[in-house]
Design an enzyme around this catalytic site. Structure first.
Site, mmCIF file in Angstrom:
data_model
loop_
_atom_site.group_PDB
_atom_site.id
_atom_site.type_symbol
_atom_site.label_atom_id
_atom_site.label_comp_id
_atom_site.label_asym_id
_atom_site.label_seq_id
_atom_site.Cartn_x
_atom_site.Cartn_y
_atom_site.Cartn_z
ATOM 1 N N GLY A 284 14.139 -11.956 -8.251
ATOM 2 C CA GLY A 284 15.397 -12.512 -7.760
ATOM 3 C C GLY A 284 16.348 -11.463 -7.215
ATOM 4 O O GLY A 284 17.521 -11.762 -6.973
ATOM 5 N N CYS B 84 0.818 -1.191 0.000
ATOM 6 C CA CYS B 84 0.000 0.000 0.000
ATOM 7 C C CYS B 84 0.857 1.247 0.000
ATOM 8 O O CYS B 84 2.078 1.199 -0.077
ATOM 9 C CB CYS B 84 -0.898 0.001 1.243
ATOM 10 N N ILE C 176 11.570 -10.462 -20.567
ATOM 11 C CA ILE C 176 11.718 -9.374 -21.523
ATOM 12 C C ILE C 176 12.701 -9.738 -22.621
ATOM 13 O O ILE C 176 13.594 -10.558 -22.446
ATOM 14 C CB ILE C 176 12.201 -8.073 -20.842
#
Length: 642
Positions: free
Chosen positions: A369, A2, A289
């Site tokens: 990681g 949050c 990616i």
């Protein structure tokens, strides 16, 4: 996960807290709340923006108020089930299933003594209506941020610096020492803050402020002490079962009431976590990616995608591939605003784009990681500093000959870059230096003379202060192990100052939570129980982690060449961003204000364009610093181009 904010005995605190909370809306699009109460001769106001992960019902809403205690909390407690069971056994009755309520009741029972018992990532503020005291606390390793600012007897705090800048009406002055530090490192150390009046609550610490204005600070967890304890455990012959510890951490980090996915670059760290996560959550999704073919070829980047695909096939992972071909002219100002402080690592763009894609697919939580390289000596700089000790034994005339040859080699032509030449030039820039200086120079942007030539002469004393700070941190331990001295410095500076900072801001800009199982108190304790000669074996970094990973991963993944979570900077700088670089060098705010010297920047641009030296990373950071500084001096905290 949050966004939290609040004021304590601050003028117009209600309106200020509402504004703070609005600025943090991206951190919590699932709900918002505010709490108010008298505090001495003023008031306390706590604000919250919710990203619902555990207990999606209203019983998990915040600020959470119960029997005189009020809590606004950002984070996750992975040992909440164990703490809940202990508190239930002591007679506590819970209304819901959130870890927020567990934290509130743990605080009620143990106060600050609960903090070392928490396993997770967190920053929170808790107010006691009975005493009128407000306490702020931050997790052991600085995974979650908490900024604060005090004036008179009052205080304002928030999860992001931009929120404080927004509510102080442009009255915050830029700290030039932080700018110098960011030029050196390409990020701002956690011990400094880009605005002079503001500060970051240090990792592993708490701050109590009382209605009469008195303060009390405490440290409940210290990496230096953890490293010293690990050394003694190693001397006594203790060898932690690292495979079991990493698997348990990964299992706990899967705790969620919403879907969890992973980053999967195809490198060791993300592959290991993804394989472990798939063991406990079959069919888990992962995101990876790739780059435009022309960019990847120019940069001579390794083909990480094929390894990611191999891991996904082997463990039944649902792999999502994202091509990184961003319009960097648009993304640069956007990311500069999102990152809060000048951070020149383009990996922040990768993180944002991956998290955005995951969020569009309905994923709110991802495992990363991050942290394994720092804790287990996986960066090239760690091995390079050990090799430098051997290089220093080479006769001086031979070293000078090698240096002369390498200095004349180009780092790039018009069509491609030469990574091996860049590495060689980098190595020779620090290989003959003393240990601390060599380590600093192996990963920072400039040596002392280069930095002095780049900045306003009036900042020369500040340059000395910044360099002294690094030396002080590096030497502030009693370790007799070169590798673990480097790992400890990384865990205290590089990890919270850069990697955890950009991961938090980039992911939360996409309203996504990123969890870091390697940056876990039990994994960290185990890491510093491992001697340096088991972390780097021969020329193999992270050797002990690789040994643990072979329990689940095939050796061709474990021992593959190191992957990169970076970006094709040279391609971007020579194509997409070349006009912008010229603009910033010739007529930028930093140059016109005298903070940076135009002639030094022009030399860097010329040498980079000629392929003589690789300044792409340096110039990228100058762009990020320029955009950040424009926003800072405009008084809004937002880049003018955003």
């Amino acid at each position: 996960m949050c966004g939290i904010a609040g004021t304590y005995r601050w003028p117009d605190g209600k309106a200020v807290t509402d504004r703070l909370t609005d600025v943090l809306a991206h951190r919590g699009p699932d709900g918002s709340g505010r709490y108010s109460h008298p505090a001495g001769d003023g008031e306390v106001h706590l604000g919250h923006r919710r990203l619902a992960i555990i207990d999606l019902s209203e019983t998990g809403a915040q600020p959470m108020v119960s029997d005189g205690l009020s809590l606004t909390y950002n984070g996750e407690l992975y040992n909440a089930p164990e703490l809940r069971a202990e508190l239930t056994g002591a007679g506590v009755r819970f209304r819901g299933t959130s870890d927020t309520e567990v934290l509130l009741e743990a605080w009620r029972r143990w106060g600050t003594d609960c903090l070392p018992r928490l396993r997770g990532m967190f920053a929170f503020a808790v107010f006691d209506e009975r005493t009128g005291e407000l306490v702020l606390a931050r997790d052991q390793l600085g995974i979650k941020p908490l900024f604060l600012l005090r004036r008179g007897g009052g205080m304002v705090f928030a999860s992001e610096l931009k929120a404080l800048a927004a509510v102080t009406g442009g009255s915050l002055d830029v700290d030039h020492a932080a700018l110098v530090a960011s030029l050196l490192y390409y990020w701002v150390p956690d011990s400094r803050c880009a605005f002079r009046e503001a500060e970051k609550l240090p990792p592993g610490s708490w701050l109590r402020i009382r209605p009469d204005g008195r303060e009390e600070r405490g440290t409940y967890w210290n990496l230096k002490d953890v490293a010293a304890e690990g050394r003694e455990r190693a001397r006594s012959g203790e060898r932690p079962d690292l495979a079991a510890i990493v698997e348990e951490s990964t299992r706990q980090h899967l705790l969620s009431d919403v879907p969890v996915a992973t980053f999967l670059s195809g490198g060791l760290d993300s592959s290991y976590l993804t394989a472990l996560a798939a063991r406990h959550q079959p069919g888990i999704s992962a995101y990876t990616i790739g780059f435009r073919a022309a960019d990847a070829k120019f940069e001579a980047m390794p083909d990480d995608l094929r390894y990611a695909r191999q891991v996904a096939r082997r463990y039944g992972v649902d792999l999502h591939e994202i091509e990184i071909a961003p319009n960097v002219l648009d993304l640069l100002p956007q990311m500069t605003y999102s990152l809060d402080e000048p951070i020149g690592d383009p990996a922040a763009i990768n993180t944002f784009l991956i998290c955005s894609a995951a969020r569009e697919a309905g994923v709110k939580v991802m495992l990363s990681g991050m942290g394994a390289d720092e804790l287990f000596a996986g960066y090239r700089k760690h091995l390079a500093n050990l090799l430098a000790l051997r290089y220093q034994r080479v006769p001086g005339p031979l070293r000078r000959g090698v240096s002369g040859v390498v200095d004349r080699l180009p780092v790039a032509t018009a069509r491609r870059g030469y990574r091996s030449v860049r590495f060689a030039k980098r190595f020779l820039s620090f290989a003959g230096l003393p240990e601390e200086t060599a380590f600093r120079r192996s990963y920072t942007m400039y040596d002392q003379d280069e930095l002095l030539a780049l900045v306003d002469p009036d900042l020369a004393g500040t340059v000395d202060d910044v360099l002294t700070e690094h030396a002080d941190v590096y030497r502030d331990n009693e370790l007799d192990d070169h590798v673990n001295r480097m790992c400890l410095t990384d865990a205290r500076m590089f990890l919270p100052g850069l990697n955890l900072a950009y991961t938090d801001r980039s992911s939360m800009a996409a309203s996504t939570e990123v969890r870091v199982p390697y940056v876990d108190v039990d994994v960290v304790r185990a890491a510093f129980t491992v001697p340096g000669d088991r972390k780097i074996v021969g020329r193999q970094g992270k050797a002990v982690l690789k040994e643990a990973a072979t329990s689940i991963l095939p050796k061709e993944i474990v021992y593959r060449p190191k992957g990169l979570f970076s970006a094709p900077l040279r391609a971007w700088m020579s194509r997409d961003l070349a006009p912008l670089v010229r603009e910033v060098v010739n007529d930028g705010v930093l140059v016109n204000s005298g903070i940076l010297r135009r002639d030094a920047l022009a030399r860097m641009v010329a040498e980079d364009a000629a392929g003589q030296r690789d300044f792409s990373k340096h110039l990228w950071h100058v762009l990020t610093l320029e955009y950040w500084y424009r926003g800072a001096v405009s008084g809004s905290g937002r880049s003018q181009a955003a």
